[in-house]
Design a protein around this motif. Structure first.
Motif, short mmCIF file in Angstrom:
data_model
loop_
_atom_site.label_atom_id
_atom_site.label_comp_id
_atom_site.label_asym_id
_atom_site.label_seq_id
_atom_site.Cartn_x
_atom_site.Cartn_y
_atom_site.Cartn_z
N GLY A 87 -76.29 -35.70 21.18
CA GLY A 87 -76.90 -36.53 22.52
C GLY A 87 -76.57 -38.23 22.00
O GLY A 87 -76.87 -39.18 22.54
N LYS A 88 -75.90 -38.45 20.74
CA LYS A 88 -75.69 -39.68 20.39
C LYS A 88 -74.12 -39.92 20.63
O LYS A 88 -73.21 -39.01 20.62
N LYS A 89 -73.46 -41.12 20.58
CA LYS A 89 -72.08 -41.45 20.64
C LYS A 89 -71.81 -42.70 19.64
O LYS A 89 -72.29 -43.50 19.36
N ASP A 90 -70.63 -42.21 19.27
CA ASP A 90 -69.62 -43.37 18.23
C ASP A 90 -68.60 -43.82 19.08
O ASP A 90 -68.03 -43.21 19.62
N THR A 91 -68.60 -45.10 19.25
CA THR A 91 -67.42 -45.88 19.89
C THR A 91 -66.65 -46.65 19.01
O THR A 91 -67.02 -47.31 18.14
N TYR A 92 -65.23 -46.43 19.17
CA TYR A 92 -64.25 -47.05 18.45
C TYR A 92 -63.40 -47.79 19.42
O TYR A 92 -62.76 -47.32 20.34
N ILE A 93 -63.18 -49.16 19.25
CA ILE A 93 -62.36 -49.97 19.94
C ILE A 93 -61.32 -50.59 19.26
O ILE A 93 -61.22 -50.71 18.30
N PHE A 94 -60.12 -50.41 19.86
CA PHE A 94 -58.96 -51.01 19.25
C PHE A 94 -57.96 -51.51 20.47
O PHE A 94 -58.04 -51.24 21.68
N ARG A 95 -56.95 -52.38 19.86
CA ARG A 95 -55.86 -52.80 21.00
C ARG A 95 -54.75 -52.29 20.67
O ARG A 95 -54.32 -51.93 19.77
N ALA A 96 -54.08 -52.10 21.83
CA ALA A 96 -52.71 -51.62 22.12
C ALA A 96 -51.99 -52.42 23.02
O ALA A 96 -52.46 -53.18 23.93
N ARG A 97 -50.57 -52.37 22.87
CA ARG A 97 -49.70 -53.42 23.91
C ARG A 97 -49.12 -52.03 24.88
O ARG A 97 -48.96 -51.10 24.52
N LYS A 98 -48.72 -52.45 25.98
CA LYS A 98 -48.24 -51.88 26.86
C LYS A 98 -47.12 -51.12 26.44
O LYS A 98 -46.26 -51.83 25.82
N GLY A 99 -47.10 -49.82 26.79
CA GLY A 99 -45.89 -49.16 26.14
C GLY A 99 -45.88 -48.40 24.90
O GLY A 99 -45.22 -47.53 24.82
N GLN A 100 -46.89 -48.71 24.28
CA GLN A 100 -47.15 -48.13 22.81
C GLN A 100 -47.78 -46.69 23.23
O GLN A 100 -48.42 -46.43 24.03
N THR A 101 -47.56 -45.73 22.00
CA THR A 101 -48.05 -44.71 22.17
C THR A 101 -49.36 -44.59 21.32
O THR A 101 -49.32 -45.17 20.13
N ILE A 102 -50.33 -44.21 21.94
CA ILE A 102 -51.61 -43.83 21.14
C ILE A 102 -51.83 -42.47 20.89
O ILE A 102 -51.92 -41.48 21.73
N ILE A 103 -52.05 -42.12 19.53
CA ILE A 103 -52.36 -40.54 19.27
C ILE A 103 -53.59 -40.57 18.53
O ILE A 103 -53.99 -41.45 17.71
N THR A 104 -54.51 -39.67 19.16
CA THR A 104 -56.04 -39.57 18.87
C THR A 104 -56.01 -38.11 18.42
O THR A 104 -55.53 -37.29 18.96
N GLU A 105 -57.05 -38.03 17.30
CA GLU A 105 -57.29 -36.55 16.92
C GLU A 105 -58.84 -36.68 16.26
O GLU A 105 -58.95 -37.43 15.54
N VAL A 106 -59.76 -35.86 16.80
CA VAL A 106 -61.19 -35.56 16.29
C VAL A 106 -61.12 -34.16 15.83
O VAL A 106 -60.89 -33.29 16.61
N VAL A 107 -61.50 -34.14 14.53
CA VAL A 107 -61.72 -32.82 14.09
C VAL A 107 -63.33 -32.64 13.72
O VAL A 107 -63.61 -33.74 12.81
N TRP A 108 -63.92 -31.76 13.89
CA TRP A 108 -65.48 -31.54 13.59
C TRP A 108 -65.59 -30.64 12.32
O TRP A 108 -64.69 -29.49 12.48
N GLU A 109 -66.28 -31.08 11.61
CA GLU A 109 -66.34 -30.22 10.21
C GLU A 109 -67.37 -28.95 10.58
O GLU A 109 -67.13 -27.77 10.12
#
Length: 173
Positions: A87-109
């Motif tokens: 029911g809660k949310k954690d928010t992470y903000i980051f800057r990227a430049r046009k054309g960069q590749t953003i790779i994200t991974e969330v692994v739950w324990e």
């Protein structure tokens, strides 16, 4: 010696009790809300109607962590460990430049409670572009930055888990 008793009005006593409780809760920045609503500034509120009186109490926020991700000097990747209750949310903000590749991974324990643990199911995060467009529960964590700006990853338990702990890995190339 004679004692006199006045008629006791329960309606006004309950209103006074609720107003006192509301003042206590507001002073202590806590509330136990059953039907939260959001005001214009995004704060959760609870309304309680008693007779002709409406009591508005600030409720517990529905967000957890809200932080800007900074990479160590010379690094393009970071790993963050966190925990977020259902029911809660954690928010992470980051800057990227046009054309960069953003790779994200969330692994739950934790494991899914009352479900098939082999089921891939929901990813538990949302990817938000600078224009506000949201990609909910992506199964693939590769994104191309369509413009230069602030991107967000919002982590939330997709369903009840045995542990609220997670590891969030972010890479920008």
């Amino acid at each position: 010696m004679a004692f006199g008793f006045r008629k006791f009005n329960c309606k006004y006593a309950s209103t006074l009790a609720l107003l006192s409780a509301g003042a206590f809760l507001l002073l202590n920045s806590q509330a136990w809300a059953t039907a939260p609503t959001k005001n214009a500034s995004g704060v959760n509120l609870s309304k309680s109607n008693v007779g002709d009186t409406t009591l508005q109490i600030a409720a517990e926020p529905r967000t957890g962590v809200n932080r800007r991700v900074q990479f160590a000097r010379g690094r393009s990747s970071t790993t963050i460990k966190g925990a977020v209750p259902l029911g809660k949310k954690d928010t992470y903000i980051f800057r990227a430049r046009k054309g960069q590749t953003i790779i994200t991974e969330v692994v739950w324990e934790g494991d899914r409670v009352g479900g098939d643990n082999d089921d891939q199911g929901l990813s538990g995060f949302s990817f938000v572009w600078p224009n506000g467009e949201v990609f909910q529960d992506p199964q693939d964590g590769y994104f191309e930055a369509t413009s230069t700006g602030d991107y967000r990853v919002v982590v939330a338990q997709p369903y009840k888990l045995t542990s609220s702990r997670y590891t969030f890995k972010l890479t920008i190339r």
